[in-house]
Design an enzyme around this catalytic site. Structure first.
Site, PDB file in Angstrom:
ATOM      1  N   HIS A 266      68.296  14.001  58.544  1.00 44.51           N
ATOM      2  CA  HIS A 266      67.067  14.767  58.760  1.00 44.51           C
ATOM      3  C   HIS A 266      65.841  13.883  58.514  1.00 44.51           C
ATOM      4  CE1 HIS A 266      64.604  18.540  58.629  1.00 44.51           C
ATOM      5  NE2 HIS A 266      63.854  17.798  57.832  1.00 44.51           N
ATOM      6  N   GLU A 267      65.799  13.238  57.371  1.00 43.33           N
ATOM      7  CA  GLU A 267      64.643  12.398  57.043  1.00 43.33           C
ATOM      8  C   GLU A 267      64.587  11.185  57.973  1.00 43.33           C
ATOM      9  OE1 GLU A 267      62.585  13.865  55.358  1.00 43.33           O
ATOM     10  OE2 GLU A 267      63.830  15.338  54.313  1.00 43.33           O
ATOM     11  N   HIS A 270      62.739  12.216  60.990  1.00 38.05           N
ATOM     12  CA  HIS A 270      61.293  12.092  60.745  1.00 38.05           C
ATOM     13  C   HIS A 270      60.869  10.620  60.801  1.00 38.05           C
ATOM     14  CE1 HIS A 270      60.188  16.186  59.730  1.00 38.05           C
ATOM     15  NE2 HIS A 270      61.080  16.288  58.758  1.00 38.05           N
ATOM     16  N   GLU A 296      59.034  18.099  62.887  1.00 41.95           N
ATOM     17  CA  GLU A 296      60.267  18.767  62.487  1.00 41.95           C
ATOM     18  C   GLU A 296      61.269  18.802  63.642  1.00 41.95           C
ATOM     19  OE1 GLU A 296      60.679  19.493  59.401  1.00 41.95           O
ATOM     20  OE2 GLU A 296      62.371  20.882  59.310  1.00 41.95           O
TER      21      GLU A 296
END
Lengths: 505, 505
Positions: A266-267, A270, A296
């Site tokens: 997830h990060e 980003h 997001e």
């Protein structure tokens, strides 16, 4: 005259961004490395730099330069680098200067005190003690909305801080449609006879191997560790502090594999967006991320649409088995794939799966609108929260700590932030479907560990464009459509129909 | 009027210190955590903040406040908090404003380019290519000395940057006396039949255990990890970035125990000084370290006089054996103690032992004075270096990379810095002897792991006093004497006489 003003404006804005990037490092360090006793002085350092940044962003010279540039040739094409720079800096300057200095300070103070009160209230499961603080914050946010102005409703002004240009009415319409489809989908999965075996994720997964495996996966999808790093923290985040310095964080649970792994993906999503921004435009709108929703969308796409897909695990599962032989040596790929796609209504947003997650967001979005519109007294908030959890998710929090007090956002005066999480999922699905059409099919690519076509597509279509287009323009330009709930529902339906054999029901 | 000026001066100076502390974090991060590609932007961030700090330190308002305070009651007692603040800020302001802005910029530029040229020259063992750069730097440092002014000779002005108020003539006298005693001492040890068995330090010492053991020792001597931390770097250093944030660094060699262990003790010595400064005076002279020499006295005392002493190892050796059973399980304490006190002439300063270290410094001190006084052409520097190594240490560098090019200092325009290392050893010995008289004997205390009496003595006599006294005043006040070579020689004589049975010769 004009070109000179433009250069001065850009130079000044770059310097402001440099100071902001320093504040980012102070914050990253606070959350990853700082010695325990250093907190008070760190707060002074961050406050000092933030005040300096705010003074610069509202400096009258910025207004003067923008006035001189209004109507100039440089401003003609709003999607050119110069045009977008002028448009976006004007937007930001006008918005910031409309809020009186006193209100800015009151909001900062309320946010600091609010978070302290929230920590205590949550610990003691005592919503009542937090209510006056929240009342105060909601009042200040109403004042902020009134000062800034809005198109249709006060909530628009708050939403605009995180999703520039988006309207409450539009988001409401899309999320209402999404909710109508999600509630029965979640119920159908709940009724399915297929039940994931979660225990296989709860074996012993040694920390060093989790880190190595997570870094390996993040690198494989395109995160550049020459321009970034990965550290440990309490609440995972991704922070950029320069054109070539983007840092991921995660937390490890030795007895729950998904915790660190999917937060790293997830990060990294980003981070890949951050690293994909144009470095020579760092600190200027063409080199800045577009909105929280778009940001997001990148994290959710890599985490879920890629990272929880079967082809992804066809590629990575043998490596996972090699890294965790005791936990996964005898596990079947399909069982593992099903386990990382467990769907079940739960109380805690940050632990929610792909299907139920948006319902958590919709609840918050509906409630915070009601607060801002003065349609829901703070005293009734806890009851309203519970009612919505019952209605949408079929479960009810036994207390406020795991209910209305679970998120930090409201205590930090972040109202209008929550919907960007759901927008992220919606954008992600719509982009992903289009990307598959343009450079897919992805299944065979992912299966051989090739994420480059998707990476390149995102890089070109989204990352490199920065803030040159609004999110609405970008979605229309890329997919030919307005944002809709349909691609996300289609994606979830397809995935879960097959995983949970829903069409058989 | 005056008290108000004083408050404004202090408030302004505290803010300047806050910006400096942020720059410290940027530099610490650069040397420990920063991703490889982030260097160029980090340089921009540091340069920007450093320029801001320099502008503030030379801001005319500072001069005005100081003018208003001159002759006020607050300035009466130069050793009071207020008096020392006014005196030291005046000193700093006058010194900084005497150097023309253009020279400041040329020096900064020369230092950046100098270090780049040095890296290349050292890699290629090519002093000739570095000579013009050094010529330029020496010229600029002469200009700086002329602009600032000096008591007796230009070198005084440069020395004063690192050891405020110290005179070249005084240092020369002490170091010459030291050299006269050291050269025969080193020769005598060389001739001793006692030879340490170094191989026992070159066994396998696993990194995680080295870290744990190092932290344990640093904590035992008094470094507070609640207000600090330990990280890995290339060239160990200690950096403070706030009143409760002091960070040690080290480098590990799995096959050479002393490398990390003694650098941790050394940096912890610096850190204990830093942590012992008065936190409510952070950023102001009463809460600042006194001089580089005094700082170094703290690191060298803990590293050598404590950390390489027999009673220290009587306490720690069993713990070391438990941490490194394969390497040390069968080793005798005495053999280990002798090995960590190996003395032998070597080419590289940073690897030198307690006895030879000061000779490395004396060589540099003599050479850089000759450069500044225009008594030694740059073209002859390499030959002069070799000659001095032959004369003082009895060895000659086979090349310039391990000779005149080994240190970064000159390339970074740090001329006048080297003698503070030797001053540190001299201060350390003189303080340590006095401390032993006041709160010793230390042998039984160290043997039972009790470092509190020495810690408290240093805290009260040195750390808590900050810059309220000059180094000369402090030494006189604490020891009743001027700085002398005698305590250091007495300490070394006593230690090595017994270790190497020199009195038998």
């Amino acid at each position: 005259m004009s070109p000179n003003s433009f250069d001065q404006l850009c130079e000044y804005t770059r310097e402001t961004a440099l100071l902001e990037s320093v504040a980012e490092l102070l914050q990253w360090d606070e959350r990853t490395k700082m010695p325990p006793a250093a907190g008070a002085y760190r707060a002074e350092q961050i406050t000092y730099l933030s005040a300096m940044v705010h003074r610069r962003r509202t400096d009258p010279r910025v207004g003067d330069w923008l006035d001189e540039l209004a109507g100039s040739d440089l401003a003609n094409d709003p999607h050119s680098d110069a045009g977008a720079t002028i448009r976006e800096l004007r937007r930001e300057y006008d918005k910031l200067t409309k809020v009186p200095q006193q209100l800015v300070e009151e909001l900062t103070r309320a946010s600091v005190l609010g978070q302290q009160a929230w920590v205590e209230a949550r610990k003691n499961d005592d919503f009542k003690s937090f209510a006056p603080t929240l009342e105060k914050i909601v009042g200040l946010k109403r004042q902020q909305a009134a000062a800034v102005g809005y198109a249709e409703c006060p909530y628009d002004a708050l939403l605009d801080d995180f999703e520039p240009g988006e309207l409450t009415s539009n988001v409401s319409k899309i999320l209402a449609a999404l909710r109508k489809e999600l509630v029965p989908l979640v119920a159908a999965i709940h009724d399915s006879s297929i039940k994931p075996n979660l225990s296989l994720l709860q074996q012993h997964y040694p920390l060093p191997e989790q880190e190595t495996f997570g870094i390996q996966a993040a690198r494989a999808i395109g995160f550049d560790f020459n321009r970034g790093r990965l550290d440990i923290t309490h609440h995972p985040f991704c922070a950029g502090m320069g054109p070539h310095d983007c840092r991921l964080t995660t937390r490890y649970d030795e007895h729950f594999f998904p915790s660190a792994f999917f937060s790293i993906l997830h990060e990294a999503g980003h981070g890949i967006y951050d690293q994909g921004l144009r470095t020579e435009q760092f600190g200027l709108p063409p080199g800045s991320y577009l909105s929280l929703g778009i940001h997001e969308s990148q994290s959710r796409m890599w985490e879920n649409m890629v990272g929880r897909s079967l082809p992804f695990w066809r590629h990575f599962f043998p490596q996972a088995q090699a890294a965790f032989p005791t936990a996964l040596g005898d596990v079947e790929l399909k069982a593992f794939y099903l386990a990382v796609n467990d769907v079940r209504p739960s109380l805690i947003r940050v632990e929610a799966d792909e299907a139920t997650y948006n319902l958590h967001i919709i609840i918050r979005f509906e409630l915070e609108q009601a607060l801002i519109n003065d349609e829901l007294p703070i005293a009734d908030l806890s009851a309203a929260w519970k009612e919505k959890y019952r209605d949408y998710l079929g479960i009810e929090p036994p207390n406020d700590a795991d209910g209305v007090l679970q998120d930090v956002h409201w205590s930090a005066a972040l109202i209008g932030y929550f919907p960007t999480y759901a927008l992220g999922n919606l954008y992600a699905a719509q982009f992903f479907a289009q990307a598959a059409e343009d450079v897919g099919p992805f299944e065979p690519q992912f299966e051989r560990g090739d994420f480059q076509p998707l990476f390149n597509w995102l890089h070109e279509k989204i990352h490199q464009r920065g803030k040159r287009y609004t999110a609405t323009e970008l979605v229309a330009d890329i997919t030919g459509n307005r944002l809709s709930h349909r691609p996300l529902i289609a994606y979830l339906r397809k995935k879960y129909d097959s995983l949970y054999q829903l069409s058989d029901d």
